[in-house]
Scaffold this active site. Structure first.
Site, mmCIF file in Angstrom:
data_model
loop_
_atom_site.group_PDB
_atom_site.id
_atom_site.type_symbol
_atom_site.label_atom_id
_atom_site.label_comp_id
_atom_site.label_asym_id
_atom_site.label_seq_id
_atom_site.Cartn_x
_atom_site.Cartn_y
_atom_site.Cartn_z
ATOM 1 N N THR A 419 0.883 -1.147 0.000
ATOM 2 C CA THR A 419 0.000 0.000 0.000
ATOM 3 C C THR A 419 0.920 1.195 0.000
ATOM 4 O O THR A 419 2.106 1.059 0.263
ATOM 5 C CB THR A 419 -0.857 -0.062 1.280
ATOM 6 O OG1 THR A 419 -1.536 -1.297 1.267
ATOM 7 C CG2 THR A 419 -1.842 1.073 1.401
ATOM 8 N N SER A 490 -10.953 -2.929 5.332
ATOM 9 C CA SER A 490 -9.583 -2.424 5.179
ATOM 10 C C SER A 490 -9.008 -2.045 6.530
ATOM 11 O O SER A 490 -9.734 -1.880 7.517
ATOM 12 C CB SER A 490 -9.625 -1.187 4.283
ATOM 13 O OG SER A 490 -8.359 -0.574 4.225
ATOM 14 N N SER A 491 -7.686 -1.885 6.563
ATOM 15 C CA SER A 491 -7.022 -1.320 7.743
ATOM 16 C C SER A 491 -6.467 0.070 7.438
ATOM 17 O O SER A 491 -5.756 0.647 8.270
ATOM 18 C CB SER A 491 -5.865 -2.216 8.180
ATOM 19 O OG SER A 491 -6.339 -3.475 8.572
HETATM 20 O O1 DON Z 1 -6.833 -2.442 2.975
HETATM 21 C C1 DON Z 1 -6.034 -3.073 3.639
HETATM 22 O O2 DON Z 1 -6.035 -3.088 4.853
HETATM 23 C C2 DON Z 1 -4.947 -3.865 2.924
HETATM 24 N N1 DON Z 1 -5.393 -4.254 1.612
HETATM 25 C C3 DON Z 1 -3.711 -3.039 2.887
HETATM 26 C C4 DON Z 1 -2.532 -3.758 2.272
HETATM 27 C C5 DON Z 1 -1.246 -3.174 2.678
HETATM 28 O O3 DON Z 1 -1.192 -2.229 3.413
HETATM 29 C C6 DON Z 1 -0.025 -3.841 2.179
HETATM 30 N N2 DON Z 1 1.113 -2.987 2.398
HETATM 31 N N3 DON Z 1 2.164 -3.230 2.774
#
Ligand code: DON
Length: 615
Positions: A419, A490-491
């Site tokens: 992300t 999501s986080s």
């Molecule tokens: O929305 C979420 O919580 C996850 N799809 C986020 C993925 C994420 O942060 C990966 N990063 N390192």
């Protein structure tokens, strides 16, 4: 041009929930928690410069230039995010989604939710084999992993609703188009991520992605190679010229669907006639929501509501900690003692237990068994953030770790790896915190042939089966079950902290799955409680606890004395694993002086704007 935008501001349940919560706290005079009280007049004082912080320096430069040429924080955030889609393909995207929090220097904040949506005919049995066992790769690297992208609609909505009016959307997209067409030099972090995604990785597995990110003579692109993306330039041009219709319809949509059909055929028609189609794309809308807002030590904390769990977990942890004497638990250097860290960890554990049981997309969706009926899985935010439950949770924290804690249970009576983040502040004091993702690094690894963008594997964020962890080890319940038309939980936690009604003091967020929430939390605590300078707070070693697994991950840099005390004095079970997300943050001191901090664990940059909106 269709709006592709749904406004849930007045009908937003989470907003009503938090307003009721604030009123409840004010009435109850809850210890340590401050309600909004009498609104203070807006502060006139503004930041002395605009700042952009993001994970890639070319993208930061674009945002900085927009500020210098008179754009505001929303303009700069959109231009930065579009550029990240070109130069940071690990997570910057057109084929993914995210959340943007806009906090103006005067007035109410707003969240643009551009989370991906499950195609309407998908159900979670798609991830199970004939024996009912979960086939892990299906939700990670097949067409079944891909949610309808939200970024094109979301970035356009952010510009349309909050841009300064000085820039057209096409002007904000121009640097990204130019860089996609002319190419850019692969830097060390992209080279490293490409190297670690091969040879058995997702990029190598998809012929189109391999052709894009590998050298003609084989092997991933290396540092110093030129990456030219003419097809992506054309996709961006269609988006720039026609707005979201130029992505969700027309040639881009055709190319996207063709790629999904080709890959699904390669996979033995896993999705078959349930595959995402033109109607799924045409139906996508970004959703505008009120932020989820709480109070900590007199500061107003604004973050994102469901379908992210980020704002909820952050606010529940802060509310629990607000009643504990954190200021008495400082070590000689001003940082947290082992007991303070133990409190942080226990509060994280408690909030993540509630997350696993109760959080999910709050919107109604078509009931697959209901002949056109709609169904809603309630998110009981009022109860989970209510004074009674917060007090119960706070009292549950003792001197020793309690891995067996259970989530909130409703009573029959009321109440139910990759992300990227960017933070922008303009010199008027408007802020944008924007987190966007493809989920895994390079998402599903599926590159849309002819359109040049990667597709997400966001649907892995649904709870596939009770007790089955997703790629981040998170477990979930029915609240986060996959049904066509829902958004996976999501986080992501783009967050802004304000003081005195309007003055922005912190803008921050991170990638890292569940570590997003705990990273945002810890930087916020270090700045607001421990008074650490932003750069020190961002660099400080972190801990991470998410209820299941029971153990807490600690960064290696955490001093041995603290590690030992957590284990022996407080009985904290420890585990290996990453504990930190990559924070991109801005702090503003009382004189208006802003400081940007890009996590030293990554390749990011800080851009300070000099010019019209940078003074
Ligand atoms: O929305 C979420 O919580 C996850 N799809 C986020 C993925 C994420 O942060 C990966 N990063 N390192």
């Amino acid at each position: 041009m269709a709006a592709r935008l749904r406004l849930l501001l007045s009908a937003e349940r989470s907003w009503r929930a938090q307003a009721a919560f604030a009123a409840l706290l004010a009435a109850a005079g809850a210890p340590g928690c401050k309600g909004p009280g009498t609104p203070k007049p807006p502060e006139l004082q503004r930041p002395v410069a605009g700042v952009v912080v993001a994970e890639q320096s070319l993208a930061v430069e674009v945002g900085q230039r927009v500020l210098e040429q008179g754009g505001n924080a929303a303009d700069a955030a959109v231009a930065t995010a579009l550029m990240l889609a070109v130069v940071h393909p690990q997570a910057g995207n057109l084929g993914g989604g995210g959340f943007a929090l806009w906090v103006p220097h005067v007035g109410e904040g707003e969240v643009v939710d551009f989370r991906e949506v499950a195609p309407r005919r998908y159900q979670q049995d798609l991830y199970l084999d004939a024996d009912g066992e979960v086939v892990a790769r299906r939700s990670l690297e097949t067409p079944l992993a891909v949610g309808v992208p939200g970024s094109p609609a979301g970035l356009h909505a952010l510009w349309e609703r909050h841009g300064s009016g000085s820039f057209s959307f096409a002007q904000l997209a121009a640097p990204a188009i130019q860089t996609a067409r002319g190419g850019f030099t692969v830097g060390p972090y992209l080279a490293e991520d490409l190297a670690s995604s091969g040879p058995g990785g997702r990029i190598a597995a998809d012929p189109t992605a391999r052709a894009r990110f590998h050298r003609p003579d084989g092997g991933p692109l290396r540092e110093g190679d030129l990456l030219v993306q003419e097809d992506l330039a054309q996709t961006l041009e269609r988006l720039a010229a026609e707005g979201p219709d130029g992505f969700y319809g027309g040639r881009t949509a055709e190319l996207l669907l063709q790629t999904l059909r080709t890959v699904d055929a390669r996979e033995g028609l896993l999705a078959g006639d349930r595959l995402m189609d033109a109607a799924d794309l045409a139906a996508y809308e970004a959703t505008v929501r009120a932020p989820l807002t709480g109070w900590f030590r007199g500061f107003e904390v604004l973050s994102v509501p469901p379908p992210s769990s980020g704002g909820f977990v952050l606010l529940q942890v802060l509310s629990i900690l607000d009643g504990l004497p954190l200021e008495t638990e400082r070590d000689e250097a001003g940082g947290p003692t082992a007991r303070a860290l133990h409190w942080w960890i226990e509060a994280m554990r408690l909030a993540f237990a509630d997350r696993a049981e109760h959080l999910g997309d709050p919107e109604a969706f078509p009931d697959p068994e209901g002949q056109g009926a709609m169904r809603t899985l309630e998110v009981p935010l009022e109860a989970l953030l209510g004074a009674e439950w917060i007090a119960t949770r706070r009292l549950a924290i003792g001197e020793r770790a309690q891995p067996g804690v259970a989530p909130w249970v409703p009573t029959p009576t009321p109440e139910s790896p990759e992300t990227t983040h960017l933070s922008v502040l303009d010199a008027e004091g408007n802020a944008v915190a924007l987190t966007t993702t493809l989920n895994g690094t390079f998402g599903s690894g599926l590159l849309v042939e002819g359109a040049g963008f990667l597709l997400n594997n966001e649907l892995d964020d649904f709870s596939i089966q009770a007790g089955t962890p997703n790629m981040f080890g998170l477990v979930g319940a029915e609240a986060n079950q996959l049904y066509g038309g829902r958004r996976p939980l999501s986080s992501m936690t783009p967050t802004v902290v304000r003081e005195g009604g309007q003055r922005v003091v912190l803008v921050l967020g991170a990638p890292g799955g569940p570590r997003i929430i705990t990273s945002v939390l810890q930087v916020l605590l270090r700045v607001l409680v421990h008074g650490q300078p932003l750069e020190e707070a961002v660099a400080a070693p972190r801990v991470h606890q998410q209820w299941r697994p029971e153990g807490t991950a600690l960064e290696a840099a955490l001093p041995d004395g603290l590690r030992t005390a957590l284990e022996t004095t407080h009985g904290q079970p420890l585990r290996t694993g990453s504990a930190a997300g990559l924070i991109q943050a801005i702090a503003v001191d009382p004189t208006g002086q802003p400081t940007g901090a890009s996590d030293p664990r990554s390749d990011g940059a800080v851009g300070v704007a000099r010019g019209p909106k940078g003074r």
